[in-house]
Motif scaffolding. Structure first.
Motif, mmCIF file in Angstrom:
data_model
loop_
_atom_site.group_PDB
_atom_site.id
_atom_site.type_symbol
_atom_site.label_atom_id
_atom_site.label_comp_id
_atom_site.label_asym_id
_atom_site.label_seq_id
_atom_site.Cartn_x
_atom_site.Cartn_y
_atom_site.Cartn_z
ATOM 1 N N GLU A 2 26.980 42.109 47.455
ATOM 2 C CA GLU A 2 27.942 43.205 47.437
ATOM 3 C C GLU A 2 27.273 44.515 46.977
ATOM 4 O O GLU A 2 27.517 45.579 47.525
ATOM 5 N N ASN A 3 26.408 44.391 45.961
ATOM 6 C CA ASN A 3 25.730 45.590 45.466
ATOM 7 C C ASN A 3 24.825 46.207 46.513
ATOM 8 O O ASN A 3 24.702 47.422 46.600
ATOM 9 N N LYS A 29 26.883 48.254 48.820
ATOM 10 C CA LYS A 29 27.358 49.490 48.180
ATOM 11 C C LYS A 29 26.262 50.544 48.221
ATOM 12 O O LYS A 29 26.504 51.717 48.463
ATOM 13 N N GLU A 30 25.059 50.085 47.969
ATOM 14 C CA GLU A 30 23.941 51.027 48.000
ATOM 15 C C GLU A 30 23.678 51.509 49.417
ATOM 16 O O GLU A 30 23.224 52.613 49.641
#
Ligand SMILES: Nc1ncnc2c1ncn2[C@@H]1O[C@H](COP(=O)(O)OP(=O)(O)OP(=O)(O)O)[C@@H](O)[C@H]1O
Length: 667
Positions: free
Chosen positions: A480-481, A484-485
């Motif tokens: 997920e991170n 997002k990035e």
């Protein structure tokens, strides 16, 4: 500019030689249309050269180059190019802001959402709920998402293609069945769909070898490099066009018109990445089959002469070959009104069918006369479900495997090296997050996915080292991170050049007016985090200080001007707290519109006055010359400081005596 037509069929057109009806030259049928494009520019309709011998005519064609040819070529090469998203620098923010403020001066409600386009016929649509599932593999885990995405099952004018696709993919693909065993097996979630989508996503349809179910990381990296993923994934048919059911769903008028190939002139209006260009691309694809020319221009780089060339050629095509032309103008709002006027008579008489795409409200940006001759199709931000379907189509086509977060496994520690297993995994919640954060912009979502995968692939080795885990280096997990990035927040959350810019500043203004300090701060943060120019916000605060607080707290204006100057000195991100302080001060401040209202009354009085405006009373006039004195200028004026008592003296013109603008509007 891209011109498509029957010459695209290599088999038919190369069967025999044909003679150009204009210059009489003989040539392979495959070349006749491109030849005609040049030839017709030299010999406009009704002025075709007589049969003077093909050789001479050919020489003439070589020797004289029509003035528009070069430009036309240039624009041809930009055929169906991805439109440039307006950047801050390109945007007409200054103008818009001017208008915005001006609007507020006129009416306190003028910051509200723009009205429905006037003069335009909004297509009525009659969506019929479909009971059947969209029938796409790869959505077996997400029936709700896929169904709500509004993807249609194969329909009449896509049937042939859908069938071809199925044949190319092989048995069992594209039939819409949900995997019976895929439900609980994370390793099997979308495996079938990966094959199906892989054949379509990168042009492998029609005889191309389907991609293997799982691809090595290196293979995926190669597929992702170069062209943006959003471009690679642009659907060719309505079958892969998700969401937008109100505009092009089953039983909508537009859908029926497209199916019968009766394309009216259209203005496609919607936010960035919602599928305007894609819809035009699908129409182009379909019109190719019906021998209709489809020409694309982008208003960002096309000149009026390019438009004239297209129209001239459309006239020739129409009169010589009864061939229709559809002209697609991307970002039509970037053409000024007089450039837009160029199309008007030709849309009117049917020489061209115009399809314009715009992110801006067409009632403000498109010529009213042109607008009234087009149907406005309002496309909406893509709903999350549609975004999930679009992302899944890309994920499947790349052979990326989705992990079910409810069944924690560590795919990276799996020791198998079997080439039939996916090399790249993505968490299902990462897909959901991407769909949410994309804010209805499929381009942002797809390109965010691309960035996340590429970034993850690049940092794969470093990650292995740091974590100290023992897993196959050919396996990568996208979290997920990572997604997002991969997203550029400023682009996603806030469109500085578009309507959202005005919506947010309006929400901020109204929240402060309503003394809601929380909402005021929220809208401020939405704008600043989205990349808004702090000075734009500061200018609005200056205005607010007088308009809404006024004399209830005269120091508000000083606060606002100080905040503006502070922002100017230190810029973002340091200046955000200055704006926050000012916004909260304003939300808490007492409000008074006394001056604002009175001034509006005066303005209305001056503007609505019938006949000549009353003269300035003589006693109020200055009398610097003798003649003026003789004419009575300044006569009887009482100089107030000379009086200890209040002075009885009139200052308004005679006919306005006794008017109180603070109480009511006089005129
Ligand atoms: N409804 C849709 N279904 C499937 N894919 C879509 C849809 N809308 C957009 N896409 C994907 O997003 C990409 C960008 O969409 P498109 O170029 O049509 O956006 P747009 O509305 O024209 O945006 P802009 O105003 O910024 O030019 C497409 O290449 C396609 O891959």
């Amino acid at each position: 500019m891209e011109v498509s037509g029957p010459e695209d069929d290599p088999f038919l057109s190369q069967l025999h030689q044909v003679q150009c009806p204009v210059c009489q030259q003989m040539m392979p049928a495959a070349h006749i249309n491109s030849h005609l494009d040049r030839c017709l520019l030299l010999h406009p309709a009704g002025h075709a050269e007589p049969a003077a011998g093909s050789h001479r005519a050919g020489e003439r064609a070589k020797g004289s180059s029509p003035p528009g040819t070069k430009r036309r070529r240039l624009s041809e090469s930009s055929a169906l190019k991805q439109p440039a998203t307006p950047t801050a620098a390109e945007s007409s923010e200054g103008e818009g802001e001017e208008g915005d403020d001006g609007g507020e001066t006129e009416s306190r409600e003028s910051y509200d959402a723009p009205p429905t386009p006037s003069g335009a016929r909004l297509i009525p649509d009659f969506p019929v709920p479909r009971s059947s599932s969209p029938g796409r593999k790869g959505s077996g885990k997400r029936p709700a998402a896929a169904a709500a995405a509004g993807s249609a099952s194969p329909h009449s004018w896509d049937d042939a293609e859908a069938q071809e696709e199925e044949e190319a993919v092989g048995e069992g693909d594209g039939d819409g069945d949900v995997d019976a065993d895929g439900e609980d097996d994370p390793g099997h979630w979308d495996a079938d769909a990966a094959d199906a989508a892989a054949t379509t996503a990168f042009g492998a349809t029609g005889g191309g070898r389907p991609h293997p179910r799982a691809m090595a990381a290196e293979e995926i990296r190669q597929m992702l490099e170069g062209k943006p993923l959003a471009d690679k994934m642009r659907p060719d048919t309505l079958q892969d066009y998700f969401g937008q059911s109100r505009a092009v769903g089953q039983e909508t008028l537009l859908r029926s018109l497209l199916e019968t190939n009766e394309i009216p002139s259209l203005i496609l209006w919607g936010p960035p990445g919602c599928g305007k260009t894609t819809l035009a691309h699908i129409i182009a694809n379909n019109s190719k089959k019906h021998s209709i020319r489809f020409v694309t221009l982008s208003a960002t780089n096309a000149k009026t002469n390019d438009v004239r060339d297209v129209i001239k050629q459309a006239q020739n095509e129409k009169s010589f070959f009864k061939r229709k032309t559809i002209l697609f103008i991307d970002e039509i709002h970037r053409f000024n009104k007089s450039q837009q006027d160029t199309f008007l008579p030709h849309v009117e008489c049917g020489t061209i069918t115009l399809i314009g795409a715009t992110t801006e409200n067409p009632s403000f940006q498109v010529n009213a006369a042109l607008l009234s001759r087009c149907r406005v199709i309002v496309l909406e931000k893509l709903p999350v479900e549609a975004m999930v379907t679009i992302l899944m189509r890309a994920i499947n086509s790349l052979g990326i495997h989705v992990l079910d977060s409810s069944r924690p496994t560590d795919p990276l520690s799996h020791s198998s090296n079997s080439s039939s297993e996916p090399a790249i995994f993505i968490e299902d919640k990462a897909v959901d997050t991407l769909a949410y954060l994309s804010d209805g912009d499929a381009r942002a979502g797809l390109n965010g996915l691309q960035l996340a995968v590429l970034a993850r692939l690049s940092s794969r080795k470093m990650f292995c080292k740091k974590s100290g885990q023992t897993y196959s280096p050919s396996r990568v997990l996208i979290t997920e991170n990572d997604v997002k990035e991969g997203l550029q927040r400023s682009h996603i959350l806030y469109d500085r050049a578009g309507e959202e810019h005005y919506n947010c500043i309006s929400a901020l203004h109204k929240s402060m007016r309503g003394s809601d300090q929380n909402a005021s701060l929220y809208w401020l943060a939405r704008m600043l985090e989205g990349g808004e120019d702090p000075l734009y916000v500061a200018r609005r605060l200056v205005r607010f200080a007088s308009e809404d607080i006024g004399l209830a707290d005269p120091s508000a204006l000083t606060q606002a001007v100080a905040a503006y100057q502070g922002c100017h000195f230190i810029g973002m991100p340091e200046c955000e707290v200055l704006l926050a302080q000012c916004v909260v001060y304003f939300a808490r401040a007492p409000k008074s519109i006394e001056v604002f209202s009175a001034y509006n009354n005066v303005k209305a009085c001056v503007r609505n006055h019938q006949g000549p405006l009353p003269p300035v009373p003589l006693h109020l006039r200055n009398a610097p010359t003798r003649l003026m004195k003789d004419l009575g200028y300044g006569k009887g004026y009482k100089y107030n400081p000379m009086y200890s008592e209040p002075v009885d003296q009139e200052y308004l013109p005679e006919e306005l005596r006794g008017v109180d603008f603070f109480k009511q509007r006089r005129c």
